[in-house]
Design a protein around this motif. Structure first.
Motif, PDB file in Angstrom:
ATOM      1  N   LEU A 145      11.051  15.493   6.769  1.00 52.04           N
ATOM      2  CA  LEU A 145      10.525  14.157   7.303  1.00 52.04           C
ATOM      3  C   LEU A 145      11.426  13.120   6.956  1.00 52.04           C
ATOM      4  CD1 LEU A 145       6.717  14.556   6.404  1.00 52.04           C
ATOM      5  CD2 LEU A 145       7.803  14.884   8.708  1.00 52.04           C
ATOM      6  N   ASP A 146      12.255  12.666   7.748  1.00 52.69           N
ATOM      7  CA  ASP A 146      13.287  11.503   7.451  1.00 52.69           C
ATOM      8  C   ASP A 146      12.565  10.056   7.920  1.00 52.69           C
ATOM      9  OD1 ASP A 146      14.968  13.477   6.902  1.00 52.69           O
ATOM     10  OD2 ASP A 146      15.884  13.386   8.867  1.00 52.69           O
ATOM     11  N   ILE A 147      12.820   9.130   6.770  1.00 50.73           N
ATOM     12  CA  ILE A 147      12.392   7.749   6.911  1.00 50.73           C
ATOM     13  C   ILE A 147      13.205   6.852   7.310  1.00 50.73           C
ATOM     14  CG2 ILE A 147      10.792   5.864   5.753  1.00 50.73           C
ATOM     15  CD1 ILE A 147       9.293   8.481   6.449  1.00 50.73           C
ATOM     16  N   TYR A 148      13.022   5.742   8.355  1.00 49.27           N
ATOM     17  CA  TYR A 148      14.050   5.069   8.903  1.00 49.27           C
ATOM     18  C   TYR A 148      13.212   3.449   8.895  1.00 49.27           C
ATOM     19  CZ  TYR A 148      17.288   8.438  10.185  1.00 49.27           C
ATOM     20  OH  TYR A 148      18.258   9.799  10.128  1.00 49.27           O
ATOM     21  N   ILE A 149      14.100   2.542   8.307  1.00 48.45           N
ATOM     22  CA  ILE A 149      13.689   1.305   8.611  1.00 48.45           C
ATOM     23  C   ILE A 149      15.070   0.382   9.223  1.00 48.45           C
ATOM     24  CG2 ILE A 149      12.933  -1.079   7.157  1.00 48.45           C
ATOM     25  CD1 ILE A 149      11.783   0.635   5.257  1.00 48.45           C
ATOM     26  N   ASN A 150      14.538  -0.334  10.371  1.00 48.85           N
ATOM     27  CA  ASN A 150      15.641  -0.877  11.197  1.00 48.85           C
ATOM     28  C   ASN A 150      16.742   0.068  11.487  1.00 48.85           C
ATOM     29  OD1 ASN A 150      14.002  -3.359  11.248  1.00 48.85           O
ATOM     30  ND2 ASN A 150      14.888  -3.855   9.149  1.00 48.85           N
ATOM     31  N   ASN A 151      16.399   1.348  11.831  1.00 46.26           N
ATOM     32  CA  ASN A 151      17.277   2.345  12.184  1.00 46.26           C
ATOM     33  C   ASN A 151      18.347   2.734  10.740  1.00 46.26           C
ATOM     34  OD1 ASN A 151      16.379   2.741  14.677  1.00 46.26           O
ATOM     35  ND2 ASN A 151      17.775   1.119  15.498  1.00 46.26           N
ATOM     36  N   ASN A 152      17.971   2.332   9.621  1.00 45.21           N
ATOM     37  CA  ASN A 152      18.390   2.960   8.296  1.00 45.21           C
ATOM     38  C   ASN A 152      17.633   3.852   7.767  1.00 45.21           C
ATOM     39  OD1 ASN A 152      21.017   1.007   8.855  1.00 45.21           O
ATOM     40  ND2 ASN A 152      19.710  -0.702   7.970  1.00 45.21           N
ATOM     41  N   TYR A 153      18.438   5.024   7.265  1.00 48.40           N
ATOM     42  CA  TYR A 153      17.821   5.999   6.624  1.00 48.40           C
ATOM     43  C   TYR A 153      17.662   5.668   5.167  1.00 48.40           C
ATOM     44  CZ  TYR A 153      17.496  10.699   4.541  1.00 48.40           C
ATOM     45  OH  TYR A 153      17.076  11.825   3.621  1.00 48.40           O
ATOM     46  N   ILE A 154      16.588   5.884   4.733  1.00 50.45           N
ATOM     47  CA  ILE A 154      15.743   5.740   3.549  1.00 50.45           C
ATOM     48  C   ILE A 154      15.755   7.030   2.761  1.00 50.45           C
ATOM     49  CG2 ILE A 154      14.099   4.938   2.074  1.00 50.45           C
ATOM     50  CD1 ILE A 154      15.450   2.793   3.968  1.00 50.45           C
ATOM     51  N   PRO A 155      16.606   7.310   2.026  1.00 51.36           N
ATOM     52  CA  PRO A 155      16.467   8.905   1.343  1.00 51.36           C
ATOM     53  C   PRO A 155      14.990   8.766   0.420  1.00 51.36           C
ATOM     54  CG  PRO A 155      18.319   7.547   0.320  1.00 51.36           C
ATOM     55  CD  PRO A 155      17.529   6.862   1.411  1.00 51.36           C
ATOM     56  N   PRO A 156      14.691  10.000   0.290  1.00 55.65           N
ATOM     57  CA  PRO A 156      13.382  10.148  -0.708  1.00 55.65           C
ATOM     58  C   PRO A 156      13.803   9.809  -2.128  1.00 55.65           C
ATOM     59  CG  PRO A 156      14.379  12.343   0.140  1.00 55.65           C
ATOM     60  CD  PRO A 156      14.859  11.515   0.833  1.00 55.65           C
ATOM     61  N   LEU A 157      12.908   9.604  -3.055  1.00 61.11           N
ATOM     62  CA  LEU A 157      13.248   9.258  -4.346  1.00 61.11           C
ATOM     63  C   LEU A 157      13.708  10.562  -5.155  1.00 61.11           C
ATOM     64  CD1 LEU A 157      10.079   6.899  -4.996  1.00 61.11           C
ATOM     65  CD2 LEU A 157      12.513   6.181  -4.239  1.00 61.11           C
ATOM     66  N   MET A 203       0.866  -1.048   0.000  1.00 63.05           N
ATOM     67  CA  MET A 203      -0.101  -0.013  -0.115  1.00 63.05           C
ATOM     68  C   MET A 203       1.049   1.516  -0.062  1.00 63.05           C
ATOM     69  SD  MET A 203      -1.342   0.260   4.149  1.00 63.05           S
ATOM     70  CE  MET A 203      -1.961   2.011   3.710  1.00 63.05           C
ATOM     71  N   VAL A 204       0.493   2.411  -0.563  1.00 67.94           N
ATOM     72  CA  VAL A 204       1.096   3.784  -0.584  1.00 67.94           C
ATOM     73  C   VAL A 204       0.241   4.486   0.318  1.00 67.94           C
ATOM     74  CG1 VAL A 204       1.602   5.590  -1.821  1.00 67.94           C
ATOM     75  CG2 VAL A 204       1.897   3.305  -3.077  1.00 67.94           C
ATOM     76  N   LEU A 205       0.906   5.002   1.326  1.00 66.93           N
ATOM     77  CA  LEU A 205       0.229   5.895   2.375  1.00 66.93           C
ATOM     78  C   LEU A 205       0.621   7.480   2.190  1.00 66.93           C
ATOM     79  CD1 LEU A 205      -1.304   6.267   5.330  1.00 66.93           C
ATOM     80  CD2 LEU A 205       1.127   6.087   6.213  1.00 66.93           C
ATOM     81  N   ASP A 250       4.913  21.032  -2.960  1.00 67.01           N
ATOM     82  CA  ASP A 250       3.811  21.997  -3.682  1.00 67.01           C
ATOM     83  C   ASP A 250       2.464  21.768  -2.982  1.00 67.01           C
ATOM     84  OD1 ASP A 250       5.202  23.187  -5.322  1.00 67.01           O
ATOM     85  OD2 ASP A 250       5.012  21.548  -7.027  1.00 67.01           O
ATOM     86  N   ASN A 251       2.036  20.276  -2.636  1.00 64.40           N
ATOM     87  CA  ASN A 251       0.931  19.861  -2.118  1.00 64.40           C
ATOM     88  C   ASN A 251       1.117  19.836  -0.680  1.00 64.40           C
ATOM     89  OD1 ASN A 251      -0.843  20.042  -4.354  1.00 64.40           O
ATOM     90  ND2 ASN A 251       0.381  18.463  -5.076  1.00 64.40           N
ATOM     91  N   GLN A 252       2.263  19.686  -0.014  1.00 61.24           N
ATOM     92  CA  GLN A 252       2.680  19.305   1.321  1.00 61.24           C
ATOM     93  C   GLN A 252       2.012  17.891   1.836  1.00 61.24           C
ATOM     94  OE1 GLN A 252       2.603  24.081   2.645  1.00 61.24           O
ATOM     95  NE2 GLN A 252       1.386  22.715   3.663  1.00 61.24           N
ATOM     96  N   MET A 253       2.477  17.039   0.937  1.00 63.67           N
ATOM     97  CA  MET A 253       1.832  15.749   0.961  1.00 63.67           C
ATOM     98  C   MET A 253       3.167  14.631   1.091  1.00 63.67           C
ATOM     99  SD  MET A 253      -1.230  14.130   1.401  1.00 63.67           S
ATOM    100  CE  MET A 253      -2.384  15.091   0.249  1.00 63.67           C
ATOM    101  N   LEU A 254       3.153  13.861   2.064  1.00 64.35           N
ATOM    102  CA  LEU A 254       4.309  12.739   2.266  1.00 64.35           C
ATOM    103  C   LEU A 254       3.640  11.388   1.429  1.00 64.35           C
ATOM    104  CD1 LEU A 254       6.865  11.713   3.273  1.00 64.35           C
ATOM    105  CD2 LEU A 254       5.809  11.064   5.319  1.00 64.35           C
ATOM    106  N   HIS A 255       4.315  10.941   0.677  1.00 61.45           N
ATOM    107  CA  HIS A 255       4.155   9.627   0.225  1.00 61.45           C
ATOM    108  C   HIS A 255       4.816   8.378   0.438  1.00 61.45           C
ATOM    109  CE1 HIS A 255       1.294  11.686  -2.920  1.00 61.45           C
ATOM    110  NE2 HIS A 255       2.362  12.683  -2.570  1.00 61.45           N
TER     111      HIS A 255
END
Length: 482
Positions: free
Chosen positions: A13-25, A1-3, A62-67
């Motif tokens: 907004l910084d995203i982490y999985i198992n304490n590892n940084y996931i940079p934005p696309l 799913m896409v939230l 532009d829309n202030q939306m995190l995907h």
């Protein structure tokens, strides 16, 4: 799913999985090692899809939306980074102008005294480019930069928010518990970011920022850092959310008197206290003068002040919503005065000054105690005097009456008797001794008899009295002549 999650203001907004940084696309590392967020060329570019791995993310400014794409049972931690977002309105530029040794980012880092890695471009809107659904045709560019620590490759502390996927139907796997919140970056870190913002705002409004960055600054928008996060999920659920506000700053052209002082008496606060406003070249009042955490100050003084004149009250006040309001100002000597207002903080803005209109003040009068209400006092005295006077007259009359009733004389004796209630009032009769005509005058007794006989003034009454007297005296007694 896409939230997809909406935010009211731009933020990192910084995203982490198992304490590892996931940079934005849309994150891109240039040749110098700086992280650059690319601007999408289409509305859906860089948006993650269900086919992307879990944790793939993109923040649409532009829309202030995190995907965010979510797959499997692995928790995803989302961390709101403490940064300041600054948007500069400048003449049209190209991205390459920001990343060479003489670029805006490098000069901004030098101006703030921070490592260039703490300043990065997050958005560029150029002439003719698309922003959201609208095309901008202004002859300027808006460059948004973030000032703050870059994302850490490894998150060593639990993130403040955990996004956990739902378990498949029938699954017996235990759902991971929400992680505890990341400790606050600390008051020192937040204060440091606010100092950076105040320094940039002051430099803009005093006119030195353009020379520091070697470019013309047309406008400046600032999104302040978020306050430190709460530490538990219970506090998160109960807290009142405070969103950072976007403040727009413009350089003031001058300060002027918005409300003139009006004084009447010495030693008394002015009935109307002065107000000072900062305006731009078009005469519009600026909504912000200095950063809210570090506002400009205006100080008032008396023009050509004599040595014995004292200006009382609060003499230095900050700008609030573009207006500096004084309170409690007063003078101790009568005369005609003019007040001078000058920006005293920051010291680089002390060229902003203005003078108020002349006004006069007189000596404070001595309070006069009002006299008593004589009309009320006189009325009471008249009433009391009248009552006492009537009582005195009554008492004197009674005393005189009693004296007459008890007095005696040689010719008559008067006695007073009071008849019984219901009887006719007593009448006066006279008894005479007929022997007085033989032996000489004698005392005639006058009494009041309670009968119906009238006073003996007629001839018949005299005769009747004579006959009565004949029966009660000697035969040779003679009747009195009438």
């Amino acid at each position: 799913m896409v939230l997809r999650i909406f935010f009211t203001t731009p933020r990192r907004l910084d995203i982490y999985i198992n304490n590892n940084y996931i940079p934005p696309l849309n994150d891109h590392v240039d040749a110098s090692g700086k992280h650059v967020l690319k601007k999408p060329t289409t509305p859906t570019e860089y948006r993650p899809t269900i086919s992307d791995p879990t944790g793939a993310n993109f923040f649409d400014r532009d829309n202030q939306m995190l995907h965010v794409t979510i797959k499997g049972n692995t928790p995803i931690d989302m961390y709101t980074a403490p940064v300041v977002v600054i948007s500069f309105g400048i003449p049209p530029v190209t991205p390459n102008e920001f990343f060479n040794s003489a670029g805006l980012v490098t000069r901004l880092a030098l101006f703030l005294g921070v490592d260039p890695s703490k300043v990065r471009i997050v958005d560029i809107v150029r002439v003719g480019s698309v922003s959201g659904r609208r095309k901008r045709s202004t002859q300027s560019s808006t460059v948004s930069v973030e000032v703050g620590d870059p994302p850490s490759t490894v998150q060593t502390t639990p993130a403040p928010v955990t996004i956990a996927p739902a378990l498949p139907p029938g699954s017996t796997t235990t759902t991971p518990q929400p992680g505890t919140t990341t400790p606050s970056p600390g008051a020192a870190a937040i204060q440091l970011l606010q100092e950076f913002t105040a320094k940039i705002v002051n430099a803009l409004q005093t006119g030195s920022l353009g020379s520091q960055l070697n470019t013309t600054i047309l406008s400046l928008n600032v999104v302040d850092p978020l306050p430190p996060p709460v530490t538990t999920w219970t506090n998160t659920a109960n807290q009142t959310t405070t969103e950072p506000t976007t403040n727009t700053y413009s350089p003031p052209d001058k300060i002027q008197v918005k409300q003139e002082a009006n004084a009447v008496h010495t030693q008394t606060p002015f009935p109307i206290q002065p107000k000072i406003e900062a305006v731009d070249a078009a005469g519009n009042t600026l909504s912000q003068v200095g950063h809210p955490t570090d506002p400009w100050l205006v100080t008032v003084s008396v023009k050509n002040k004599p040595a014995d004149v004292i200006l009382g009250g609060v003499r230095s006040v900050p700008f609030v919503a573009g207006v500096a309001t004084f309170s409690g100002l007063s003078l101790n000597k009568p005369g005609t005065y003019e007040l001078i207002f000058q920006v005293t903080y920051p010291t680089t803005a002390n060229r902003f000054t203005t003078t108020g209109r002349a006004f006069s003040i007189i000596e404070k009068p001595i309070p006069v105690v009002p006299p008593p209400d004589n009309n009320k006092t006189t009325l009471i005295a008249i009433i009391v005097g009248s009552v006492v006077g009537v009582l005195v007259i009554i008492i004197v009359g009674i005393m005189v009456w009693k004296g007459l009733c008890s007095s005696t004389s040689k010719s008559a004796k008067i006695s007073c008797e009071v008849g019984d209630a219901g009887k006719a009032p007593p009448k006066y009769t006279e008894k005479m001794n007929l022997n007085e005509y033989v032996t000489g005058p004698s005392t005639t007794a006058k009494t009041y008899e309670d009968d119906s006989v009238n006073h003996p003034h007629s001839t018949q009454d005299i005769e009747k009295s004579t006959q009565t007297d004949h029966r009660s005296h000697t035969p040779d007694s003679m009747p009195p002549p009438y």
